[in-house]
Design a protein around this motif. Sequence first.
Motif, PDB file in Angstrom:
ATOM      1  N   PHE A 249       0.840  -1.197   0.000  1.00 42.56           N
ATOM      2  CA  PHE A 249       0.000   0.000   0.000  1.00 42.56           C
ATOM      3  C   PHE A 249       0.875   1.248   0.000  1.00 42.56           C
ATOM      4  O   PHE A 249       2.008   1.233   0.507  1.00 42.56           O
ATOM      5  CB  PHE A 249      -0.906   0.033   1.240  1.00 42.56           C
ATOM      6  N   ASN A 250       0.311   2.349  -0.527  1.00 42.00           N
ATOM      7  CA  ASN A 250       1.030   3.623  -0.494  1.00 42.00           C
ATOM      8  C   ASN A 250       1.150   4.071   0.967  1.00 42.00           C
ATOM      9  O   ASN A 250       0.153   4.138   1.678  1.00 42.00           O
ATOM     10  CB  ASN A 250       0.275   4.684  -1.297  1.00 42.00           C
ATOM     11  N   GLY A 251       2.375   4.382   1.369  1.00 45.47           N
ATOM     12  CA  GLY A 251       2.596   4.751   2.775  1.00 45.47           C
ATOM     13  C   GLY A 251       3.404   3.700   3.509  1.00 45.47           C
ATOM     14  O   GLY A 251       3.733   3.883   4.671  1.00 45.47           O
ATOM     15  N   VAL A 252       3.744   2.606   2.817  1.00 42.19           N
ATOM     16  CA  VAL A 252       4.640   1.614   3.420  1.00 42.19           C
ATOM     17  C   VAL A 252       6.007   1.754   2.742  1.00 42.19           C
ATOM     18  O   VAL A 252       6.114   1.662   1.522  1.00 42.19           O
ATOM     19  CB  VAL A 252       4.129   0.169   3.227  1.00 42.19           C
ATOM     20  N   TYR A 253       7.004   2.011   3.550  1.00 37.59           N
ATOM     21  CA  TYR A 253       8.367   2.159   3.046  1.00 37.59           C
ATOM     22  C   TYR A 253       9.260   1.094   3.659  1.00 37.59           C
ATOM     23  O   TYR A 253       9.033   0.655   4.780  1.00 37.59           O
ATOM     24  CB  TYR A 253       8.975   3.490   3.495  1.00 37.59           C
ATOM     25  N   SER A 254      10.320   0.752   2.950  1.00 37.35           N
ATOM     26  CA  SER A 254      11.426   0.079   3.623  1.00 37.35           C
ATOM     27  C   SER A 254      12.186   1.184   4.354  1.00 37.35           C
ATOM     28  O   SER A 254      12.142   2.344   3.940  1.00 37.35           O
ATOM     29  CB  SER A 254      12.353  -0.603   2.613  1.00 37.35           C
ATOM     30  N   ALA A 255      12.884   0.836   5.436  1.00 35.44           N
ATOM     31  CA  ALA A 255      13.688   1.844   6.131  1.00 35.44           C
ATOM     32  C   ALA A 255      14.720   2.422   5.169  1.00 35.44           C
ATOM     33  O   ALA A 255      15.024   3.605   5.212  1.00 35.44           O
ATOM     34  CB  ALA A 255      14.367   1.231   7.353  1.00 35.44           C
ATOM     35  N   ASN A 256      15.248   1.577   4.295  1.00 29.00           N
ATOM     36  CA  ASN A 256      16.228   2.057   3.313  1.00 29.00           C
ATOM     37  C   ASN A 256      15.650   3.175   2.445  1.00 29.00           C
ATOM     38  O   ASN A 256      16.312   4.174   2.200  1.00 29.00           O
ATOM     39  CB  ASN A 256      16.651   0.911   2.380  1.00 29.00           C
ATOM     40  N   GLU A 257      14.426   2.977   1.960  1.00 35.80           N
ATOM     41  CA  GLU A 257      13.833   4.015   1.116  1.00 35.80           C
ATOM     42  C   GLU A 257      13.578   5.284   1.935  1.00 35.80           C
ATOM     43  O   GLU A 257      13.917   6.394   1.511  1.00 35.80           O
ATOM     44  CB  GLU A 257      12.519   3.549   0.477  1.00 35.80           C
ATOM     45  N   PHE A 258      12.997   5.091   3.110  1.00 31.93           N
ATOM     46  CA  PHE A 258      12.639   6.225   3.968  1.00 31.93           C
ATOM     47  C   PHE A 258      13.877   7.052   4.304  1.00 31.93           C
ATOM     48  O   PHE A 258      13.870   8.281   4.210  1.00 31.93           O
ATOM     49  CB  PHE A 258      11.992   5.660   5.244  1.00 31.93           C
ATOM     50  N   LEU A 259      14.957   6.371   4.665  1.00 32.34           N
ATOM     51  CA  LEU A 259      16.176   7.071   5.065  1.00 32.34           C
ATOM     52  C   LEU A 259      16.953   7.595   3.860  1.00 32.34           C
ATOM     53  O   LEU A 259      17.539   8.673   3.912  1.00 32.34           O
ATOM     54  CB  LEU A 259      17.059   6.163   5.927  1.00 32.34           C
ATOM     55  N   THR A 260      16.958   6.845   2.753  1.00 30.64           N
ATOM     56  CA  THR A 260      17.680   7.300   1.565  1.00 30.64           C
ATOM     57  C   THR A 260      17.049   8.569   1.010  1.00 30.64           C
ATOM     58  O   THR A 260      17.744   9.524   0.641  1.00 30.64           O
ATOM     59  CB  THR A 260      17.699   6.201   0.482  1.00 30.64           C
ATOM     60  N   ARG A 261      15.729   8.579   0.937  1.00 35.33           N
ATOM     61  CA  ARG A 261      15.063   9.804   0.475  1.00 35.33           C
ATOM     62  C   ARG A 261      15.460  10.982   1.372  1.00 35.33           C
ATOM     63  O   ARG A 261      15.767  12.065   0.887  1.00 35.33           O
ATOM     64  CB  ARG A 261      13.536   9.633   0.507  1.00 35.33           C
ATOM     65  N   THR A 262      15.434  10.743   2.689  1.00 33.66           N
ATOM     66  CA  THR A 262      15.668  11.843   3.618  1.00 33.66           C
ATOM     67  C   THR A 262      17.136  12.258   3.659  1.00 33.66           C
ATOM     68  O   THR A 262      17.448  13.444   3.592  1.00 33.66           O
ATOM     69  CB  THR A 262      15.227  11.437   5.034  1.00 33.66           C
ATOM     70  N   ASN A 263      18.040  11.294   3.785  1.00 35.51           N
ATOM     71  CA  ASN A 263      19.460  11.630   3.990  1.00 35.51           C
ATOM     72  C   ASN A 263      20.194  11.900   2.688  1.00 35.51           C
ATOM     73  O   ASN A 263      20.701  12.989   2.472  1.00 35.51           O
ATOM     74  CB  ASN A 263      20.177  10.486   4.707  1.00 35.51           C
ATOM     75  N   LEU A 264      20.255  10.868   1.857  1.00 32.56           N
ATOM     76  CA  LEU A 264      21.039  10.991   0.621  1.00 32.56           C
ATOM     77  C   LEU A 264      20.426  12.035  -0.314  1.00 32.56           C
ATOM     78  O   LEU A 264      21.122  12.854  -0.901  1.00 32.56           O
ATOM     79  CB  LEU A 264      21.109   9.633  -0.086  1.00 32.56           C
ATOM     80  N   MET A 265      19.097  11.993  -0.446  1.00 39.66           N
ATOM     81  CA  MET A 265      18.427  12.864  -1.409  1.00 39.66           C
ATOM     82  C   MET A 265      17.895  14.151  -0.768  1.00 39.66           C
ATOM     83  O   MET A 265      17.309  14.974  -1.439  1.00 39.66           O
ATOM     84  CB  MET A 265      17.287  12.110  -2.115  1.00 39.66           C
ATOM     85  N   LYS A 266      18.068  14.267   0.548  1.00 45.14           N
ATOM     86  CA  LYS A 266      17.677  15.483   1.285  1.00 45.14           C
ATOM     87  C   LYS A 266      16.215  15.878   1.093  1.00 45.14           C
ATOM     88  O   LYS A 266      15.876  17.056   0.891  1.00 45.14           O
ATOM     89  CB  LYS A 266      18.603  16.643   0.921  1.00 45.14           C
ATOM     90  N   ALA A 267      15.347  14.890   1.180  1.00 46.11           N
ATOM     91  CA  ALA A 267      13.911  15.158   1.001  1.00 46.11           C
ATOM     92  C   ALA A 267      13.368  16.037   2.122  1.00 46.11           C
ATOM     93  O   ALA A 267      12.293  16.613   1.984  1.00 46.11           O
ATOM     94  CB  ALA A 267      13.134  13.844   0.927  1.00 46.11           C
TER      95      ALA A 267
END
Lengths: 461, 280
Positions: A249-267
């Motif tokens: 479902f939309n709204g379920v992330y892997s921790a990798n995606e959640f953190l990569t978007r935030t840290n690496l990609m500076k979301a």
Amino acid sequence: MALNLNRIPMPAQDPEVRNKNFDEVATGYTAAMAVEEAERCLQCKNPLCVPACPVNINIPKFIHEIATGDVVAAGETLKDANTLPAVCGRVCPQESQCEGACILNKKGAPIAIGRLERYAADLQIMRGDFKTAVKPSTGKKVAVLGGGPAGLTCASELAQQGHDVTIFEALHVAGGVLMYGIPEFRLPKLVVETEINSIKEMGVDIRVNSIAGKINTVQELMEEQGYDAIFIGTGAGLPYFMNIPGENFNGVYSANEFLTRTNLMKAYDFPNNATPILVGEKVAVVGAGNVAMDAARTALRLGAKKSYIVYRRAMEQIPARLEELEHAIEEGVELMLLTSPTEIVGDADGNVIGMTCVKYELGEPDDSGRRRPVVIEGSEHMVDVDTVVMAIGQGPNPVLLETIDGLELNKWGNVVADDQGRTSLEGVFAGGDIVTGAATVILAMGAGKVAAKTMNEYLAD
Amino acid sequence: MYKIVEKQELAPTIKLMKILSPDVAKKVQAGQFIIIRTDNRGERIPLTVADFDREAGTITIIFQEVGYSTLQLGAMNVGDEVLDFVGPLGRPTDIENYGTVMLVGGGVGIAPVLPIAKALKEAGNHVVSVIGSRCDELLILEDEMREASSELYITTDDGSCSYGIKGFVTDKIKEILEDPHYDVKHIWAIGPVIMMKFCATLTKQYEIPTTVSMNPIMVDGTGMCGACRVSVGNETKFACVDGPEFDGHKIDWELAMRRMNIFKEKERIIAERYEKGGNQ
């Protein structure tokens, strides 16, 4: 002078302030604090801390140097043994390594070795002097596949021995989990970049956007491109999901995606940075390791009103570093222990609207000695969340491994390597999470260092 | 940095670029994709490979300007450099001699069909291609597809291509599959999700194996984040490393369409800001 049994506390941002920003939580010792803490060290003749450090830093020496005001020497002592001291001072699980072994534990609090390491390493970064001597060129070429903690350490050690080292990194920056995984508020990216620059200054060529196995195979590197040895340090990059209904479902992330978007990609700085992230009001993070704590704390900073850690076992079994758990609780992360989801519930548009969970109780000890969680009959209940982050571990990424003929893997797909980093293929070495499965930064660094020693001997033959 | 060495406007909003990346050009195969990031604040966006030149060291990408990142890329010119360019990603197409194959491309999805058509024809297949677009003006790569195919049919939704068929690609596919002169062994259908869904639903009735190429939201493209989850035969797969090609008869299409919309609101915000002159 009477022995001070208490350590100097680490200054930190107030929890209610910091849970709304991405600045570093712990602000670091002042010079006076560092000297006072360093003076507590008993300077043991046979220190217990050094063998407990995976890279065997000469801990009493650098602490003595801080105590006597010679921070330049302290920085050099750290760098002699550790490629990334400013990183390790922040993210190592010291309580189960150097500080756990400290003799002072018998009477009171151990020396704050991690905090002192960070203090001396940060000063070195600010001075910008990384005098790491490099031996004359050996003419040998080494390819390091993966630019995370294991690869960076291995590359740095081999470059110091005079070998010509190239790192092939799949992402657009080197650093691996230090860049994509661990948040800015726990490990500023500037610190990581500066330590990586010191490795480049040794002559290590870091090629980003270069996926080993895709642009070149191990066979091609050795037979066509003249590499004499290869180190595989591609890490544990493949996120696990629970395989329960509703996980897509939309709204379920892997921790990798959640953190990569935030840290690496500076979301967190969207739309100034173009990568978006969507966080609801109530976030559940499934799992209780360091990655889970990072995700739960990140969720609050991204604006979530509620952030829960949902964990199948009990408080005393939480695998995260104690400090991360304490920081998370201070910031408002709530724990749902002995609880695990069985289904994620979505609305008609496919957005998460809740999570069905069951409660557990602790039963008999299992093979690992931990009491096994057992489902309580009829304990099914709904948890009101709109975002779910799965932080239940990662496996080895097969992209490279499936291109290497004859490389022995274990049943989980990890590379089989001996305790010196040798794999089943001559000239091919491996270390870090790709061998052990997901572990810590410092264990990967230790493995990279050990493998570098083996490779150096191999290259001398 | 990776230099843009050629740029063409194939149709309004649809652009072709050749980008210098010898490492990728040396290894890329039909069916694979690349990830591009224009600058240090940009997104990593996956684009399928439309062509490659191993000698010149270039990769051809074709994209439609549909949001912030593609608008920003489209504004770049020959001689400019993109910051990051990585590939080849995903698994290549299974190229073999099947006999007669059908290749279906819709809209900008014709671009990834082209190298697959070329490779299949080279492998000795009789390649029957059906390409379609909303209108004649948006039809791309007609000449290239004609050369790569044994037979080429064109459809436009509004019939504005005078020598094509008025209707959808599925209309022509059905006609071919009903025609006893053809013995189609395998079908590739690439285009908008809704088109691939209709193609797969149709070809399932004829029980002809149908491969589709999924283009979901991605971040790293190397199996690390799992954003690109697709459900294939009730099993979760990562399009970046398990795909992008999958058995079209087994895809959960409703899920695929829903997951395309996760960041819709955010995408609208940044595209609007770009059009007002921000983030450039």
